[in-house]
Design a protein around this motif. Sequence first.
Motif, PDB file in Angstrom:
ATOM      1  N   MET A 189       0.841  -1.177   0.000  1.00 14.06           N
ATOM      2  CA  MET A 189       0.000   0.000   0.000  1.00 14.06           C
ATOM      3  C   MET A 189       0.886   1.240   0.000  1.00 14.06           C
ATOM      4  SD  MET A 189      -3.123   0.727   2.517  1.00 14.06           S
ATOM      5  CE  MET A 189      -2.968   2.183   3.462  1.00 14.06           C
ATOM      6  N   ALA A 190       0.528   2.218  -0.817  1.00 19.28           N
ATOM      7  CA  ALA A 190       1.338   3.426  -0.928  1.00 19.28           C
ATOM      8  C   ALA A 190       1.056   4.373   0.227  1.00 19.28           C
ATOM      9  CB  ALA A 190       1.040   4.122  -2.245  1.00 19.28           C
ATOM     10  N   VAL A 191       2.112   4.807   0.876  1.00 17.75           N
ATOM     11  CA  VAL A 191       2.003   5.763   1.978  1.00 17.75           C
ATOM     12  C   VAL A 191       2.947   6.912   1.671  1.00 17.75           C
ATOM     13  CG1 VAL A 191       2.303   6.117   4.446  1.00 17.75           C
ATOM     14  CG2 VAL A 191       1.483   3.927   3.610  1.00 17.75           C
ATOM     15  N   GLN A 192       2.438   8.131   1.770  1.00 16.94           N
ATOM     16  CA  GLN A 192       3.271   9.278   1.437  1.00 16.94           C
ATOM     17  C   GLN A 192       4.373   9.469   2.473  1.00 16.94           C
ATOM     18  OE1 GLN A 192       0.466  12.452   1.343  1.00 16.94           O
ATOM     19  NE2 GLN A 192       0.619  12.888   3.514  1.00 16.94           N
ATOM     20  N   GLN A 193       5.516   9.939   2.015  1.00 14.74           N
ATOM     21  CA  GLN A 193       6.651  10.171   2.902  1.00 14.74           C
ATOM     22  C   GLN A 193       6.515  11.499   3.638  1.00 14.74           C
ATOM     23  OE1 GLN A 193       9.362   8.083   3.465  1.00 14.74           O
ATOM     24  NE2 GLN A 193       8.107   6.591   2.373  1.00 14.74           N
ATOM     25  N   ASN A 194       6.059  12.529   2.916  1.00 17.04           N
ATOM     26  CA  ASN A 194       5.917  13.863   3.500  1.00 17.04           C
ATOM     27  C   ASN A 194       4.561  14.434   3.122  1.00 17.04           C
ATOM     28  OD1 ASN A 194       8.626  13.974   4.532  1.00 17.04           O
ATOM     29  ND2 ASN A 194       9.295  14.280   2.420  1.00 17.04           N
ATOM     30  N   LYS A 195       4.073  15.355   3.953  1.00 18.21           N
ATOM     31  CA  LYS A 195       2.786  15.988   3.687  1.00 18.21           C
ATOM     32  C   LYS A 195       2.887  16.885   2.455  1.00 18.21           C
ATOM     33  CE  LYS A 195      -0.654  19.012   5.720  1.00 18.21           C
ATOM     34  NZ  LYS A 195      -1.094  19.742   6.895  1.00 18.21           N
ATOM     35  N   LYS A 196       1.883  16.787   1.577  1.00 15.19           N
ATOM     36  CA  LYS A 196       1.829  17.658   0.406  1.00 15.19           C
ATOM     37  C   LYS A 196       1.266  19.012   0.829  1.00 15.19           C
ATOM     38  CE  LYS A 196       3.039  14.546  -2.630  1.00 15.19           C
ATOM     39  NZ  LYS A 196       4.375  14.145  -2.303  1.00 15.19           N
ATOM     40  N   SER A 197       1.899  20.070   0.380  1.00 16.51           N
ATOM     41  CA  SER A 197       1.452  21.411   0.751  1.00 16.51           C
ATOM     42  C   SER A 197       0.154  21.762   0.025  1.00 16.51           C
ATOM     43  CB  SER A 197       2.528  22.436   0.399  1.00 16.51           C
ATOM     44  OG  SER A 197       2.664  22.530  -1.002  1.00 16.51           O
TER      45      SER A 197
END
Length: 60
Positions: free
Chosen positions: A1-9
């Motif tokens: 499952m894809a999990v983002q590394q950093n929050k998108k602005s």
Amino acid sequence: MAVQQNKKSRSRKGMRRSHDRVAIPAVIYCSCGEPTVPHCVCPSCGTYKGRQVVAKSDNE
């Protein structure tokens, strides 16, 4: 499952979503004056590119 590394602005989120809008449907007017969808037979008179392609009955 894809999990983002950093929050998108908010800016990057908006740039990604800039093409997600709903397109306005194209409308042209037939020679009979009724609005119709391009590249389709006119539902009211049955013509396409100036030719009668669908015979319409008189009782309609």
